[in-house]
Design a protein around this motif. Sequence first.
Motif, PDB file in Angstrom:
ATOM      1  N   ASN A 105     -46.525  51.074 -11.095  1.00 10.55           N
ATOM      2  CA  ASN A 105     -45.158  51.507 -10.795  1.00 10.55           C
ATOM      3  C   ASN A 105     -45.116  52.247  -9.467  1.00 10.55           C
ATOM      4  O   ASN A 105     -44.182  52.086  -8.677  1.00 10.55           O
ATOM      5  CB  ASN A 105     -44.627  52.390 -11.926  1.00 10.55           C
ATOM      6  CG  ASN A 105     -43.138  52.646 -11.814  1.00 10.55           C
ATOM      7  OD1 ASN A 105     -42.389  51.814 -11.307  1.00 10.55           O
ATOM      8  ND2 ASN A 105     -42.703  53.796 -12.278  1.00 10.55           N
ATOM      9  N   SER A 106     -46.133  53.052  -9.207  1.00 13.29           N
ATOM     10  CA  SER A 106     -46.213  53.769  -7.935  1.00 13.29           C
ATOM     11  C   SER A 106     -46.332  52.791  -6.765  1.00 13.29           C
ATOM     12  O   SER A 106     -45.722  52.996  -5.705  1.00 13.29           O
ATOM     13  CB  SER A 106     -47.413  54.717  -7.948  1.00 13.29           C
ATOM     14  OG  SER A 106     -47.574  55.366  -6.705  1.00 13.29           O
ATOM     15  N   LEU A 107     -47.080  51.707  -6.972  1.00 16.58           N
ATOM     16  CA  LEU A 107     -47.243  50.714  -5.906  1.00 16.58           C
ATOM     17  C   LEU A 107     -45.928  49.995  -5.598  1.00 16.58           C
ATOM     18  O   LEU A 107     -45.686  49.597  -4.458  1.00 16.58           O
ATOM     19  CB  LEU A 107     -48.316  49.693  -6.300  1.00 16.58           C
ATOM     20  CG  LEU A 107     -49.755  50.226  -6.337  1.00 16.58           C
ATOM     21  CD1 LEU A 107     -50.706  49.179  -6.891  1.00 16.58           C
ATOM     22  CD2 LEU A 107     -50.208  50.673  -4.951  1.00 16.58           C
ATOM     23  N   THR A 108     -45.061  49.833  -6.598  1.00 14.95           N
ATOM     24  CA  THR A 108     -43.770  49.181  -6.340  1.00 14.95           C
ATOM     25  C   THR A 108     -42.895  50.040  -5.432  1.00 14.95           C
ATOM     26  O   THR A 108     -41.974  49.519  -4.785  1.00 14.95           O
ATOM     27  CB  THR A 108     -43.012  48.896  -7.649  1.00 14.95           C
ATOM     28  OG1 THR A 108     -42.657  50.133  -8.279  1.00 14.95           O
ATOM     29  CG2 THR A 108     -43.833  48.047  -8.598  1.00 14.95           C
ATOM     30  N   ARG A 109     -43.179  51.316  -5.355  1.00 17.23           N
ATOM     31  CA  ARG A 109     -42.404  52.216  -4.510  1.00 17.23           C
ATOM     32  C   ARG A 109     -42.996  52.354  -3.106  1.00 17.23           C
ATOM     33  O   ARG A 109     -42.333  52.864  -2.210  1.00 17.23           O
ATOM     34  CB  ARG A 109     -42.303  53.597  -5.178  1.00 17.23           C
ATOM     35  CG  ARG A 109     -41.668  53.544  -6.570  1.00 17.23           C
ATOM     36  CD  ARG A 109     -41.748  54.890  -7.285  1.00 17.23           C
ATOM     37  NE  ARG A 109     -41.321  54.781  -8.670  1.00 17.23           N
ATOM     38  CZ  ARG A 109     -40.067  54.853  -9.088  1.00 17.23           C
ATOM     39  NH1 ARG A 109     -39.103  55.059  -8.203  1.00 17.23           N
ATOM     40  NH2 ARG A 109     -39.763  54.750 -10.366  1.00 17.23           N
ATOM     41  N   LYS A 110     -44.237  51.902  -2.938  1.00 14.82           N
ATOM     42  CA  LYS A 110     -44.925  52.079  -1.666  1.00 14.82           C
ATOM     43  C   LYS A 110     -45.097  50.783  -0.870  1.00 14.82           C
ATOM     44  O   LYS A 110     -45.220  50.819   0.352  1.00 14.82           O
ATOM     45  CB  LYS A 110     -46.310  52.688  -1.910  1.00 14.82           C
ATOM     46  CG  LYS A 110     -46.287  54.080  -2.506  1.00 14.82           C
ATOM     47  CD  LYS A 110     -47.706  54.576  -2.758  1.00 14.82           C
ATOM     48  CE  LYS A 110     -47.720  55.954  -3.387  1.00 14.82           C
ATOM     49  NZ  LYS A 110     -49.120  56.415  -3.672  1.00 14.82           N
ATOM     50  N   HIS A 111     -45.144  49.641  -1.563  1.00  8.09           N
ATOM     51  CA  HIS A 111     -45.472  48.375  -0.897  1.00  8.09           C
ATOM     52  C   HIS A 111     -44.377  47.338  -1.142  1.00  8.09           C
ATOM     53  O   HIS A 111     -43.908  47.174  -2.273  1.00  8.09           O
ATOM     54  CB  HIS A 111     -46.812  47.832  -1.410  1.00  8.09           C
ATOM     55  CG  HIS A 111     -47.969  48.743  -1.145  1.00  8.09           C
ATOM     56  ND1 HIS A 111     -48.649  48.756   0.047  1.00  8.09           N
ATOM     57  CD2 HIS A 111     -48.564  49.686  -1.934  1.00  8.09           C
ATOM     58  CE1 HIS A 111     -49.623  49.656   0.000  1.00  8.09           C
ATOM     59  NE2 HIS A 111     -49.585  50.243  -1.195  1.00  8.09           N
ATOM     60  N   GLN A 112     -44.009  46.637  -0.077  1.00  6.03           N
ATOM     61  CA  GLN A 112     -42.942  45.651  -0.184  1.00  6.03           C
ATOM     62  C   GLN A 112     -43.341  44.458  -1.041  1.00  6.03           C
ATOM     63  O   GLN A 112     -42.466  43.784  -1.598  1.00  6.03           O
ATOM     64  CB  GLN A 112     -42.519  45.174   1.211  1.00  6.03           C
ATOM     65  CG  GLN A 112     -41.828  46.241   2.034  1.00  6.03           C
ATOM     66  CD  GLN A 112     -41.323  45.700   3.358  1.00  6.03           C
ATOM     67  OE1 GLN A 112     -41.697  44.604   3.779  1.00  6.03           O
ATOM     68  NE2 GLN A 112     -40.485  46.472   4.026  1.00  6.03           N
ATOM     69  N   HIS A 113     -44.625  44.157  -1.134  1.00  3.94           N
ATOM     70  CA  HIS A 113     -45.036  42.996  -1.930  1.00  3.94           C
ATOM     71  C   HIS A 113     -45.290  43.349  -3.386  1.00  3.94           C
ATOM     72  O   HIS A 113     -45.735  42.499  -4.164  1.00  3.94           O
ATOM     73  CB  HIS A 113     -46.249  42.297  -1.308  1.00  3.94           C
ATOM     74  CG  HIS A 113     -47.490  43.134  -1.209  1.00  3.94           C
ATOM     75  ND1 HIS A 113     -47.560  44.306  -0.516  1.00  3.94           N
ATOM     76  CD2 HIS A 113     -48.739  42.946  -1.738  1.00  3.94           C
ATOM     77  CE1 HIS A 113     -48.783  44.815  -0.594  1.00  3.94           C
ATOM     78  NE2 HIS A 113     -49.517  44.005  -1.348  1.00  3.94           N
ATOM     79  N   TYR A 114     -45.016  44.576  -3.787  1.00  2.00           N
ATOM     80  CA  TYR A 114     -44.995  44.985  -5.186  1.00  2.00           C
ATOM     81  C   TYR A 114     -43.554  45.275  -5.562  1.00  2.00           C
ATOM     82  O   TYR A 114     -42.893  46.095  -4.915  1.00  2.00           O
ATOM     83  CB  TYR A 114     -45.863  46.226  -5.412  1.00  2.00           C
ATOM     84  CG  TYR A 114     -47.336  45.950  -5.526  1.00  2.00           C
ATOM     85  CD1 TYR A 114     -48.002  46.075  -6.737  1.00  2.00           C
ATOM     86  CD2 TYR A 114     -48.076  45.563  -4.416  1.00  2.00           C
ATOM     87  CE1 TYR A 114     -49.360  45.822  -6.851  1.00  2.00           C
ATOM     88  CE2 TYR A 114     -49.443  45.304  -4.510  1.00  2.00           C
ATOM     89  CZ  TYR A 114     -50.070  45.436  -5.726  1.00  2.00           C
ATOM     90  OH  TYR A 114     -51.420  45.169  -5.833  1.00  2.00           O
ATOM     91  N   ASN A 115     -43.043  44.599  -6.595  1.00  2.00           N
ATOM     92  CA  ASN A 115     -41.638  44.731  -6.941  1.00  2.00           C
ATOM     93  C   ASN A 115     -41.442  44.769  -8.448  1.00  2.00           C
ATOM     94  O   ASN A 115     -42.324  44.373  -9.221  1.00  2.00           O
ATOM     95  CB  ASN A 115     -40.828  43.555  -6.375  1.00  2.00           C
ATOM     96  CG  ASN A 115     -40.862  43.512  -4.865  1.00  2.00           C
ATOM     97  OD1 ASN A 115     -40.223  44.304  -4.192  1.00  2.00           O
ATOM     98  ND2 ASN A 115     -41.631  42.577  -4.316  1.00  2.00           N
TER      99      ASN A 115
END
Length: 232
Positions: free
Chosen positions: A41-51
């Motif tokens: 979930n944290s990665l979805t907030r930091k990286h455009q390719h995680y959604n």
Amino acid sequence: MIYLSTRTSWQKSATKISLHNMNDVIYPYPLIESQFFEDINSLTRKHQHYNAEMGLLNIAGEKKKTLDPDFWILIWALDFRDRMFQILIERHPDYGGKGAIAAVGPTDLLEFFGSMKNNAILPTLTLINSPEKMKSVVVVVSRPKNYQERSKEKNQYQAMGRFQNWINKLKNTPNTKGQWFPSNAPTCPVCNGPIVGIQDGYKIGFGMLVCPDCGHMERKEIVKQKAYEKKF
């Protein structure tokens, strides 16, 4: 098999998907610590390719029994070698506050789990949570009952909120090893540390586990079994 109906940003209309029941190769369902979901979930907030997307419409289990999609998420990922990972995870009180891997696809991923059993879980989760090794990772959550089409930005924000709410309903449980899936993590025969790293040459079909401490590599060739060759 577990049957899904999804409508994601890359699908022009609702699409039916069939995933292999994890109990075909591992019983009971592997349980994943809540920290894994917090990390992704944290990665979805930091990286455009995680959604995160609200695209999980319907779920049906064995005998086409209808299941509540609010208790499920689908991790749909693609790495830089264009290998697909579809992992369906259930949240249920019986799982002691953890998420359970209930179904996977495609067939190659099921065979990988079938060959290495629980030892395949941690390397797979590590790969999915490695932004530099993934082309895209999407967490597909259910839609609210009063869902209406809105802007992509609004949908993304709401989807992330629904995913966080899904996580919040998992309880914090003791995890002495500090890993997402600690119970059967392989250990290095050289330094006795957990083998969790993944080489760039890692392939589904040939599992390459690497010790992050001393660099020892453990290679296990997958042997296809007749149980996986049957037609679904």
